[in-house]
Design a protein around this motif. Structure first.
Motif, PDB file in Angstrom:
ATOM      1  N   MET A 161       0.744  -1.353   0.082  1.00  0.00           N
ATOM      2  CA  MET A 161      -0.166   0.057  -0.110  1.00  0.00           C
ATOM      3  C   MET A 161       0.869   1.103   0.024  1.00  0.00           C
ATOM      4  SD  MET A 161      -3.046  -1.074   0.153  1.00  0.00           S
ATOM      5  CE  MET A 161      -3.926   0.219  -0.013  1.00  0.00           C
ATOM      6  N   LEU A 162       0.747   2.165  -0.744  1.00  0.00           N
ATOM      7  CA  LEU A 162       0.980   3.671  -0.720  1.00  0.00           C
ATOM      8  C   LEU A 162       0.093   4.731  -0.317  1.00  0.00           C
ATOM      9  CD1 LEU A 162       2.917   3.447  -4.152  1.00  0.00           C
ATOM     10  CD2 LEU A 162       4.035   3.334  -1.828  1.00  0.00           C
ATOM     11  N   GLU A 163       0.380   5.543   0.654  1.00  0.00           N
ATOM     12  CA  GLU A 163      -0.530   6.418   1.037  1.00  0.00           C
ATOM     13  C   GLU A 163       0.147   7.967   1.353  1.00  0.00           C
ATOM     14  OE1 GLU A 163      -4.038   6.564   4.629  1.00  0.00           O
ATOM     15  OE2 GLU A 163      -2.704   5.062   4.484  1.00  0.00           O
ATOM     16  N   ASP A 164      -0.399   8.785   0.868  1.00  0.00           N
ATOM     17  CA  ASP A 164      -0.056  10.131   1.392  1.00  0.00           C
ATOM     18  C   ASP A 164      -1.163  10.959   2.045  1.00  0.00           C
ATOM     19  OD1 ASP A 164      -1.082  11.187  -0.913  1.00  0.00           O
ATOM     20  OD2 ASP A 164       0.582  11.485  -1.954  1.00  0.00           O
ATOM     21  N   ASP A 165      -1.149  12.090   1.986  1.00  0.00           N
ATOM     22  CA  ASP A 165      -2.079  13.194   2.424  1.00  0.00           C
ATOM     23  C   ASP A 165      -3.276  13.079   1.405  1.00  0.00           C
ATOM     24  OD1 ASP A 165      -0.626  13.651   4.536  1.00  0.00           O
ATOM     25  OD2 ASP A 165       0.196  15.768   3.914  1.00  0.00           O
ATOM     26  N   LYS A 166      -3.147  12.702   0.434  1.00  0.00           N
ATOM     27  CA  LYS A 166      -4.126  13.148  -0.696  1.00  0.00           C
ATOM     28  C   LYS A 166      -4.817  11.755  -1.148  1.00  0.00           C
ATOM     29  CE  LYS A 166      -1.986  17.343  -2.116  1.00  0.00           C
ATOM     30  NZ  LYS A 166      -1.098  18.179  -2.964  1.00  0.00           N
ATOM     31  N   ALA A 167      -3.679  10.743  -1.276  1.00  0.00           N
ATOM     32  CA  ALA A 167      -4.227   9.407  -2.048  1.00  0.00           C
ATOM     33  C   ALA A 167      -3.865   8.058  -1.380  1.00  0.00           C
ATOM     34  CB  ALA A 167      -3.847   9.595  -3.499  1.00  0.00           C
ATOM     35  N   LYS A 168      -4.546   7.272  -1.596  1.00  0.00           N
ATOM     36  CA  LYS A 168      -4.254   5.853  -1.005  1.00  0.00           C
ATOM     37  C   LYS A 168      -4.482   4.875  -2.238  1.00  0.00           C
ATOM     38  CE  LYS A 168      -5.637   2.706   2.622  1.00  0.00           C
ATOM     39  NZ  LYS A 168      -6.499   2.512   3.766  1.00  0.00           N
ATOM     40  N   VAL A 169      -3.400   4.212  -2.504  1.00  0.00           N
ATOM     41  CA  VAL A 169      -3.403   3.110  -3.672  1.00  0.00           C
ATOM     42  C   VAL A 169      -2.713   1.842  -3.127  1.00  0.00           C
ATOM     43  CG1 VAL A 169      -3.454   4.923  -5.564  1.00  0.00           C
ATOM     44  CG2 VAL A 169      -1.059   3.813  -4.661  1.00  0.00           C
ATOM     45  N   GLY A 170      -3.165   0.895  -3.971  1.00  0.00           N
ATOM     46  CA  GLY A 170      -2.638  -0.515  -3.662  1.00  0.00           C
ATOM     47  C   GLY A 170      -1.401  -0.672  -4.754  1.00  0.00           C
ATOM     48  N   VAL A 171      -0.562  -1.474  -4.387  1.00  0.00           N
ATOM     49  CA  VAL A 171       0.519  -1.870  -5.342  1.00  0.00           C
ATOM     50  C   VAL A 171       0.516  -3.282  -5.406  1.00  0.00           C
ATOM     51  CG1 VAL A 171       2.913  -1.856  -5.667  1.00  0.00           C
ATOM     52  CG2 VAL A 171       2.052   0.029  -4.511  1.00  0.00           C
ATOM     53  N   LEU A 172       0.479  -3.802  -6.499  1.00  0.00           N
ATOM     54  CA  LEU A 172       0.497  -5.351  -7.151  1.00  0.00           C
ATOM     55  C   LEU A 172       1.776  -5.609  -7.671  1.00  0.00           C
ATOM     56  CD1 LEU A 172      -1.649  -7.610  -7.122  1.00  0.00           C
ATOM     57  CD2 LEU A 172      -2.159  -6.788  -9.457  1.00  0.00           C
ATOM     58  N   ILE A 173       2.498  -6.323  -7.218  1.00  0.00           N
ATOM     59  CA  ILE A 173       3.787  -6.615  -7.362  1.00  0.00           C
ATOM     60  C   ILE A 173       3.741  -8.088  -8.279  1.00  0.00           C
ATOM     61  CG2 ILE A 173       6.107  -6.957  -6.904  1.00  0.00           C
ATOM     62  CD1 ILE A 173       4.936  -5.278  -4.307  1.00  0.00           C
ATOM     63  N   PHE A 174       4.089  -8.309  -9.503  1.00  0.00           N
ATOM     64  CA  PHE A 174       4.216  -9.529 -10.027  1.00  0.00           C
ATOM     65  C   PHE A 174       5.669  -9.710 -10.243  1.00  0.00           C
ATOM     66  CE2 PHE A 174       0.240  -8.092 -11.712  1.00  0.00           C
ATOM     67  CZ  PHE A 174      -0.743  -9.162 -11.734  1.00  0.00           C
ATOM     68  N   GLU A 175       6.318 -10.964  -9.655  1.00  0.00           N
ATOM     69  CA  GLU A 175       7.539 -11.370  -9.813  1.00  0.00           C
ATOM     70  C   GLU A 175       7.673 -12.424 -10.770  1.00  0.00           C
ATOM     71  OE1 GLU A 175       7.611 -13.260  -5.821  1.00  0.00           O
ATOM     72  OE2 GLU A 175       7.563 -11.443  -4.529  1.00  0.00           O
ATOM     73  N   THR A 176       8.595 -12.214 -11.588  1.00  0.00           N
ATOM     74  CA  THR A 176       8.902 -12.924 -12.930  1.00  0.00           C
ATOM     75  C   THR A 176      10.461 -13.235 -12.861  1.00  0.00           C
ATOM     76  OG1 THR A 176       9.588 -11.317 -14.582  1.00  0.00           O
ATOM     77  CG2 THR A 176       7.210 -11.764 -14.169  1.00  0.00           C
ATOM     78  N   ALA A 177      10.771 -14.212 -13.539  1.00  0.00           N
ATOM     79  CA  ALA A 177      12.316 -14.413 -13.955  1.00  0.00           C
ATOM     80  C   ALA A 177      12.957 -13.432 -14.425  1.00  0.00           C
ATOM     81  CB  ALA A 177      12.481 -15.714 -14.817  1.00  0.00           C
ATOM     82  N   GLU A 178      12.397 -12.524 -15.192  1.00  0.00           N
ATOM     83  CA  GLU A 178      13.062 -11.062 -15.858  1.00  0.00           C
ATOM     84  C   GLU A 178      13.103  -9.901 -14.830  1.00  0.00           C
ATOM     85  OE1 GLU A 178      10.689 -12.955 -17.235  1.00  0.00           O
ATOM     86  OE2 GLU A 178      11.608 -13.722 -18.935  1.00  0.00           O
ATOM     87  N   GLY A 179      12.316 -10.255 -13.713  1.00  0.00           N
ATOM     88  CA  GLY A 179      12.233  -9.134 -12.760  1.00  0.00           C
ATOM     89  C   GLY A 179      10.903  -9.011 -12.136  1.00  0.00           C
ATOM     90  N   ASN A 180      10.860  -7.843 -11.034  1.00  0.00           N
ATOM     91  CA  ASN A 180       9.485  -7.337 -10.625  1.00  0.00           C
ATOM     92  C   ASN A 180       8.986  -6.315 -11.288  1.00  0.00           C
ATOM     93  OD1 ASN A 180       9.959  -9.317  -8.807  1.00  0.00           O
ATOM     94  ND2 ASN A 180      10.260  -7.889  -7.170  1.00  0.00           N
ATOM     95  N   PHE A 181       7.538  -6.417 -11.713  1.00  0.00           N
ATOM     96  CA  PHE A 181       6.674  -5.487 -12.008  1.00  0.00           C
ATOM     97  C   PHE A 181       5.841  -5.170 -11.325  1.00  0.00           C
ATOM     98  CE2 PHE A 181       8.403  -8.064 -15.675  1.00  0.00           C
ATOM     99  CZ  PHE A 181       8.681  -7.219 -16.517  1.00  0.00           C
ATOM    100  N   ASP A 182       6.038  -3.784 -10.819  1.00  0.00           N
ATOM    101  CA  ASP A 182       4.851  -2.922  -9.892  1.00  0.00           C
ATOM    102  C   ASP A 182       3.968  -2.351 -10.521  1.00  0.00           C
ATOM    103  OD1 ASP A 182       6.822  -4.238  -8.444  1.00  0.00           O
ATOM    104  OD2 ASP A 182       7.898  -2.270  -7.498  1.00  0.00           O
ATOM    105  N   PHE A 183       2.611  -2.426  -9.962  1.00  0.00           N
ATOM    106  CA  PHE A 183       1.469  -1.604 -10.506  1.00  0.00           C
ATOM    107  C   PHE A 183       0.766  -0.971  -9.289  1.00  0.00           C
ATOM    108  CE2 PHE A 183       2.381  -4.967 -13.655  1.00  0.00           C
ATOM    109  CZ  PHE A 183       2.331  -4.432 -14.679  1.00  0.00           C
ATOM    110  N   ALA A 184       0.661   0.561  -9.307  1.00  0.00           N
ATOM    111  CA  ALA A 184      -0.163   0.942  -8.330  1.00  0.00           C
ATOM    112  C   ALA A 184      -1.725   0.953  -9.091  1.00  0.00           C
ATOM    113  CB  ALA A 184       0.051   2.473  -8.510  1.00  0.00           C
ATOM    114  N   ILE A 185      -2.526   0.667  -8.330  1.00  0.00           N
ATOM    115  CA  ILE A 185      -4.081   0.342  -8.637  1.00  0.00           C
ATOM    116  C   ILE A 185      -4.936   1.108  -7.555  1.00  0.00           C
ATOM    117  CG2 ILE A 185      -3.801  -1.570 -10.099  1.00  0.00           C
ATOM    118  CD1 ILE A 185      -4.538  -3.296  -7.743  1.00  0.00           C
TER     119      ILE A 185
END
Length: 68
Positions: free
Chosen positions: A16-40
């Motif tokens: 989770m990411l949160e500041d004074d204005k917004a809160k978003v989830g972070v989905l982290i896909f781990e792969t052999a090529e590296g991680n891919f992070d998506f804020a949703i």
């Protein structure tokens, strides 16, 4: 279709990411090529839920209507 094979996840995480204005989830896909992070946000969760449901139906041998 893509010009290369898609990345295959080897794991998945979340955060989770949160500041004074917004809160978003972070989905982290781990792969052999590296991680891919998506804020949703809440809207993205619903879109992802519908897409996963359609994929699940298709993989189970059902028909999908309205797929783009």
């Amino acid at each position: 279709m893509a010009d290369r094979p898609p990345y295959m996840p080897t794991g998945i995480g979340m955060g989770m990411l949160e500041d004074d204005k917004a809160k978003v989830g972070v989905l982290i896909f781990e792969t052999a090529e590296g991680n891919f992070d998506f804020a949703i946000n809440q809207q993205a969760i619903e879109v992802i839920r519908k897409a996963l449901s359609k994929i699940e139906t298709h993989l189970a041998g059902g028909k999908i209507s309205g797929m783009n």
